[in-house]
Design a protein around this motif. Sequence first.
Motif, PDB file in Angstrom:
ATOM      1  N   UNK A  53       1.128  -4.637 -12.991  1.00 55.70           N
ATOM      2  CA  UNK A  53       1.470  -4.752 -14.399  1.00 55.70           C
ATOM      3  C   UNK A  53       2.157  -3.505 -14.926  1.00 55.70           C
ATOM      4  N   UNK A  54       1.693  -2.350 -14.497  1.00 54.55           N
ATOM      5  CA  UNK A  54       2.316  -1.086 -14.900  1.00 54.55           C
ATOM      6  C   UNK A  54       3.748  -1.012 -14.362  1.00 54.55           C
ATOM      7  N   UNK A  55       3.943  -1.481 -13.126  1.00 49.03           N
ATOM      8  CA  UNK A  55       5.284  -1.472 -12.534  1.00 49.03           C
ATOM      9  C   UNK A  55       6.237  -2.374 -13.313  1.00 49.03           C
ATOM     10  N   UNK A  56       5.764  -3.545 -13.726  1.00 54.22           N
ATOM     11  CA  UNK A  56       6.606  -4.454 -14.518  1.00 54.22           C
ATOM     12  C   UNK A  56       6.955  -3.836 -15.866  1.00 54.22           C
ATOM     13  N   UNK A  57       5.953  -3.219 -16.501  1.00 56.78           N
ATOM     14  CA  UNK A  57       6.180  -2.570 -17.799  1.00 56.78           C
ATOM     15  C   UNK A  57       7.201  -1.445 -17.666  1.00 56.78           C
ATOM     16  N   UNK A  58       7.088  -0.621 -16.619  1.00 56.39           N
ATOM     17  CA  UNK A  58       8.016   0.485 -16.406  1.00 56.39           C
ATOM     18  C   UNK A  58       9.416  -0.020 -16.078  1.00 56.39           C
ATOM     19  N   UNK A  59       9.483  -1.111 -15.313  1.00 58.20           N
ATOM     20  CA  UNK A  59      10.783  -1.663 -14.915  1.00 58.20           C
ATOM     21  C   UNK A  59      11.572  -2.158 -16.128  1.00 58.20           C
ATOM     22  N   UNK A  60      10.882  -2.798 -17.066  1.00 59.20           N
ATOM     23  CA  UNK A  60      11.548  -3.290 -18.273  1.00 59.20           C
ATOM     24  C   UNK A  60      12.169  -2.158 -19.075  1.00 59.20           C
ATOM     25  N   UNK A  61      11.616  -0.961 -18.956  1.00 56.04           N
ATOM     26  CA  UNK A  61      12.098   0.204 -19.712  1.00 56.04           C
ATOM     27  C   UNK A  61      12.876   1.174 -18.837  1.00 56.04           C
ATOM     28  N   UNK A  62      13.080   0.802 -17.568  1.00 56.41           N
ATOM     29  CA  UNK A  62      13.815   1.618 -16.598  1.00 56.41           C
ATOM     30  C   UNK A  62      13.260   3.045 -16.532  1.00 56.41           C
ATOM     31  N   UNK A  63      11.941   3.127 -16.457  1.00 55.15           N
ATOM     32  CA  UNK A  63      11.281   4.415 -16.379  1.00 55.15           C
ATOM     33  C   UNK A  63      11.131   4.848 -14.920  1.00 55.15           C
ATOM     34  N   UNK A  69       3.295   5.079  -9.763  1.00 56.57           N
ATOM     35  CA  UNK A  69       4.248   4.002 -10.070  1.00 56.57           C
ATOM     36  C   UNK A  69       5.135   4.384 -11.243  1.00 56.57           C
ATOM     37  N   UNK A  70       4.547   4.955 -12.299  1.00 64.21           N
ATOM     38  CA  UNK A  70       5.310   5.347 -13.487  1.00 64.21           C
ATOM     39  C   UNK A  70       6.275   6.488 -13.201  1.00 64.21           C
ATOM     40  N   UNK A  71       5.808   7.510 -12.510  1.00 65.03           N
ATOM     41  CA  UNK A  71       6.644   8.686 -12.257  1.00 65.03           C
ATOM     42  C   UNK A  71       7.863   8.328 -11.425  1.00 65.03           C
ATOM     43  N   UNK A  72       7.673   7.481 -10.411  1.00 65.76           N
ATOM     44  CA  UNK A  72       8.785   7.161  -9.518  1.00 65.76           C
ATOM     45  C   UNK A  72       9.498   5.862  -9.875  1.00 65.76           C
ATOM     46  N   UNK A  73       8.905   5.045 -10.738  1.00 64.37           N
ATOM     47  CA  UNK A  73       9.541   3.774 -11.083  1.00 64.37           C
ATOM     48  C   UNK A  73       9.577   2.824  -9.902  1.00 64.37           C
ATOM     49  N   UNK A  74       8.467   2.695  -9.207  1.00 68.12           N
ATOM     50  CA  UNK A  74       8.401   1.846  -8.012  1.00 68.12           C
ATOM     51  C   UNK A  74       8.487   0.379  -8.424  1.00 68.12           C
ATOM     52  N   UNK A  75       9.332  -0.410  -7.767  1.00 68.33           N
ATOM     53  CA  UNK A  75       9.484  -1.826  -8.133  1.00 68.33           C
ATOM     54  C   UNK A  75       8.166  -2.596  -8.016  1.00 68.33           C
ATOM     55  N   UNK A  76       7.977  -3.560  -8.898  1.00 64.95           N
ATOM     56  CA  UNK A  76       6.728  -4.325  -8.935  1.00 64.95           C
ATOM     57  C   UNK A  76       6.481  -5.065  -7.625  1.00 64.95           C
ATOM     58  N   UNK A  77       7.539  -5.590  -7.004  1.00 63.32           N
ATOM     59  CA  UNK A  77       7.353  -6.333  -5.763  1.00 63.32           C
ATOM     60  C   UNK A  77       6.823  -5.415  -4.664  1.00 63.32           C
ATOM     61  N   UNK A  78       7.279  -4.169  -4.642  1.00 61.63           N
ATOM     62  CA  UNK A  78       6.788  -3.207  -3.641  1.00 61.63           C
ATOM     63  C   UNK A  78       5.334  -2.854  -3.899  1.00 61.63           C
ATOM     64  N   UNK A  79       4.965  -2.749  -5.166  1.00 59.24           N
ATOM     65  CA  UNK A  79       3.570  -2.447  -5.513  1.00 59.24           C
ATOM     66  C   UNK A  79       2.667  -3.596  -5.094  1.00 59.24           C
ATOM     67  N   UNK A  80       3.108  -4.830  -5.353  1.00 60.32           N
ATOM     68  CA  UNK A  80       2.316  -6.002  -4.962  1.00 60.32           C
ATOM     69  C   UNK A  80       2.149  -6.056  -3.446  1.00 60.32           C
ATOM     70  N   UNK A  81       3.249  -5.863  -2.711  1.00 62.14           N
ATOM     71  CA  UNK A  81       3.179  -5.886  -1.248  1.00 62.14           C
ATOM     72  C   UNK A  81       2.246  -4.778  -0.752  1.00 62.14           C
ATOM     73  N   UNK A  82       2.365  -3.597  -1.335  1.00 61.20           N
ATOM     74  CA  UNK A  82       1.510  -2.486  -0.916  1.00 61.20           C
ATOM     75  C   UNK A  82       0.040  -2.810  -1.162  1.00 61.20           C
ATOM     76  N   UNK A  83      -0.307  -3.324  -2.322  1.00 65.25           N
ATOM     77  CA  UNK A  83      -1.697  -3.622  -2.647  1.00 65.25           C
ATOM     78  C   UNK A  83      -2.274  -4.662  -1.689  1.00 65.25           C
TER      79      UNK A  83
END
Length: 291
Positions: free
Chosen positions: A62-72, A147-161
């Motif tokens: 969820x954090x990754x999706x939120x960051x992605x929408x804001x290109x953080x 996730x926030x500092x690097x802006x890791x894509x949500x799909x990568x976070x899901x796969x990692x988890x």
Amino acid sequence: MSEATVRLLLFLGVFAVMAGVELVLPRRERLFSRARRWTTNLAIVGTDTLVLRIVFPMAAVGVALWASERELGLFPALGLPLWLAGLLGFILLDFAVWAAHWASHKVPLLWRLHRMHHADRDFDVTTALRFHPLEIILSMLWKAAIVLVFGIPAVAVLVFEVVLNGAAMFNHANVRLPLALDRWLRLLVVTPDMHRVHHSVIRTETDSNYGFNLSVWDRLFRTYVDQPADGHEAMVIGLDEYQHDGPTRYLWSLALPFTRLYPDSGLRPRISRPAAEPEPCREAPPRDAAQ
């Protein structure tokens, strides 16, 4: 199909497979019955899930999706393609988990939480699920920060988890892999024999093999121990100050961080004799063959 459903189905699938393999190819004899330990360990993971949903409903994806929408984050700022950002993000998250695990053994406050995981006197697939709720919250905050500092894509976070969860159940499983297979697998990933060393009561072995997924970090930072000094069948699992039935009890386990570190005197040292000299895996190690 929702993210939560996908993760639950994969979790149940990996859990069922590893539990089945443990029945067919066990590495060690159990000290306590499955019913006794599993009731406690599964209750703990249920508590973790509930607490995490209440305290941290977004989770890392969820954090990754939120960051992605804001290109953080660093990766969007650098304009990295999705595949490269995902690959780098997976590796970074794996190192972050390794570093957090290392810190949990070195920082006294974090060790108070983490020792509940190590107090388990048997080592099987449910040990992978046995973490204090407060440690789970801190771990999620740490991953979310990465996730926030690097802006890791949500799909990568899901796969990692998903991969991390499955890898933890695999390398905590009480299974006997062919030694040749173990030797090759541990060049890339953490195997049950490799991680079991980390659950030894011997301090120099407990403070080794911190990886949950990729094995490279322990080799790179010289925290790798090849085999336990007493052999896999004879080694003592857990913490030497809690060699009783307390870790099999739910409330005892949850209360452990709030008790004294060394209950006998308040200053009791843990076993710290040297670990065995690393030796290559062989088809029939003399130590195990003699047991």
